[in-house]
Design a protein around this motif. Structure first.
Motif, PDB file in Angstrom:
ATOM      1  N   ASP A  57       0.823  -1.209   0.000  1.00 54.19           N
ATOM      2  CA  ASP A  57       0.000   0.000   0.000  1.00 54.19           C
ATOM      3  C   ASP A  57       0.858   1.261   0.000  1.00 54.19           C
ATOM      4  OD1 ASP A  57      -2.260  -1.559  -0.023  1.00 54.19           O
ATOM      5  OD2 ASP A  57      -2.674  -1.338   2.124  1.00 54.19           O
ATOM      6  N   ALA A  58       1.953   1.243   0.754  1.00 55.67           N
ATOM      7  CA  ALA A  58       2.850   2.404   0.790  1.00 55.67           C
ATOM      8  C   ALA A  58       3.479   2.627  -0.586  1.00 55.67           C
ATOM      9  CB  ALA A  58       3.932   2.202   1.844  1.00 55.67           C
ATOM     10  N   GLU A  59       3.871   1.561  -1.243  1.00 55.77           N
ATOM     11  CA  GLU A  59       4.473   1.693  -2.579  1.00 55.77           C
ATOM     12  C   GLU A  59       3.451   2.232  -3.570  1.00 55.77           C
ATOM     13  OE1 GLU A  59       7.111   1.916  -5.491  1.00 55.77           O
ATOM     14  OE2 GLU A  59       7.592   1.438  -3.415  1.00 55.77           O
ATOM     15  N   ARG A  60       2.241   1.714  -3.505  1.00 53.97           N
ATOM     16  CA  ARG A  60       1.196   2.167  -4.423  1.00 53.97           C
ATOM     17  C   ARG A  60       0.894   3.646  -4.207  1.00 53.97           C
ATOM     18  NH1 ARG A  60      -3.855  -1.000  -3.615  1.00 53.97           N
ATOM     19  NH2 ARG A  60      -4.089   0.473  -1.928  1.00 53.97           N
ATOM     20  N   GLU A  61       0.856   4.071  -2.959  1.00 54.01           N
ATOM     21  CA  GLU A  61       0.519   5.455  -2.640  1.00 54.01           C
ATOM     22  C   GLU A  61       1.650   6.433  -2.998  1.00 54.01           C
ATOM     23  OE1 GLU A  61      -0.134   8.036   1.380  1.00 54.01           O
ATOM     24  OE2 GLU A  61      -1.075   6.064   1.299  1.00 54.01           O
ATOM     25  N   HIS A  62       2.882   6.069  -2.694  1.00 53.90           N
ATOM     26  CA  HIS A  62       3.990   7.010  -2.854  1.00 53.90           C
ATOM     27  C   HIS A  62       4.578   7.053  -4.257  1.00 53.90           C
ATOM     28  CE1 HIS A  62       3.461   7.050   1.366  1.00 53.90           C
ATOM     29  NE2 HIS A  62       4.544   7.734   1.621  1.00 53.90           N
ATOM     30  N   ARG A  63       4.476   5.997  -4.993  1.00 54.32           N
ATOM     31  CA  ARG A  63       5.093   5.971  -6.326  1.00 54.32           C
ATOM     32  C   ARG A  63       4.094   5.624  -7.424  1.00 54.32           C
ATOM     33  NH1 ARG A  63      11.118   4.709  -5.723  1.00 54.32           N
ATOM     34  NH2 ARG A  63      11.354   4.245  -3.538  1.00 54.32           N
ATOM     35  N   GLU A  64       2.851   5.711  -7.128  1.00 54.52           N
ATOM     36  CA  GLU A  64       1.811   5.355  -8.080  1.00 54.52           C
ATOM     37  C   GLU A  64       1.987   3.923  -8.608  1.00 54.52           C
ATOM     38  OE1 GLU A  64       3.484   8.554  -9.237  1.00 54.52           O
ATOM     39  OE2 GLU A  64       2.285   9.452  -7.647  1.00 54.52           O
ATOM     40  N   ASP A  93      14.079  -2.290  -0.485  1.00 52.53           N
ATOM     41  CA  ASP A  93      14.249  -0.842  -0.334  1.00 52.53           C
ATOM     42  C   ASP A  93      15.482  -0.364  -1.088  1.00 52.53           C
ATOM     43  OD1 ASP A  93      11.974  -0.690   1.202  1.00 52.53           O
ATOM     44  OD2 ASP A  93      13.051  -0.598   3.115  1.00 52.53           O
ATOM     45  N   LYS A 145      14.608  -0.349  -4.761  1.00 52.87           N
ATOM     46  CA  LYS A 145      13.757   0.803  -5.104  1.00 52.87           C
ATOM     47  C   LYS A 145      14.578   2.086  -5.140  1.00 52.87           C
ATOM     48  CE  LYS A 145      10.593  -0.093  -2.001  1.00 52.87           C
ATOM     49  NZ  LYS A 145       9.381  -0.041  -1.184  1.00 52.87           N
TER      50      LYS A 145
END
Length: 187
Positions: free
Chosen positions: A84-91, A149, A152
């Protein structure tokens, strides 16, 4: 980028990228007490790894390594938060890295469990299954997501480099990848 055109195919996560200072400093390679202790510890772990491999090779049946329901709940919670954090922060650009990290975490936990049980003297030659401990799972998740991490971070550096950003590096957009294209695609 040749290595970063599709995060779903896993190509990016199959390589290790290092980012270092341009001017490294000399560091003595003289053995020290801590390096001797590390060498001894590495030998002990190497022996445990070899013993584990021999036991598993000699088994007539596979050894099943399982996670408990609460173990799976923990894996899902940990990985869903990262997802969820990846989806939110990097689309969602690197969601596949998170998915791969969760699979890698389970694989690492499996290895840690087998090594721990071998080291403790557990007879793995005849039992049908073992369960991953909470400590092994926690350690595995930390290892897998530290690597994710890092990946990324490097992917972000590569994107800036390819876009001609402030941290541009000719290592990523030079002719090496072009010349080695067939090799990277075959790996």
């Amino acid at each position: 980028s040749l290595l970063n055109n599709n995060t779903e195919d896993g190509t990016l996560s199959r390589f290790l990228y290092l980012q270092v200072d341009d001017l490294p400093r000399y560091r003595s390679q003289r053995p020290t007490a801590s390096s001797d202790a590390f060498r001894e510890m590495a030998k002990d772990y190497s022996d445990t790894l070899s013993k584990s491999h021999q036991i598993l090779e000699q088994r007539g049946e596979p050894l099943y390594v399982l996670a408990s329901e609460s173990g799976w709940d923990y894996i899902d919670l940990y990985c869903k938060r990262a997802f969820d954090a990846e989806r939110e922060h990097r689309e969602g650009a690197l969601i596949a890295v998170v998915n791969r990290a969760s699979l890698n975490a389970f694989r690492i936990a499996t290895i840690l469990t087998i090594l721990r049980l071998t080291d403790s003297g557990k007879d793995l030659s005849s039992i049908k299954s073992v369960e991953i401990s909470a400590d092994d799972m926690e350690t595995a998740l930390q290892i897998a997501f530290t690597c994710a991490d890092h990946l990324k971070s490097i992917a972000g550096t590569m994107s800036r480099s390819l876009a001609g950003g402030p941290q541009s590096s000719s290592a990523f957009n030079g002719p090496v990848l072009t010349k080695e294209q067939d090799r990277f695609q075959a790996s």
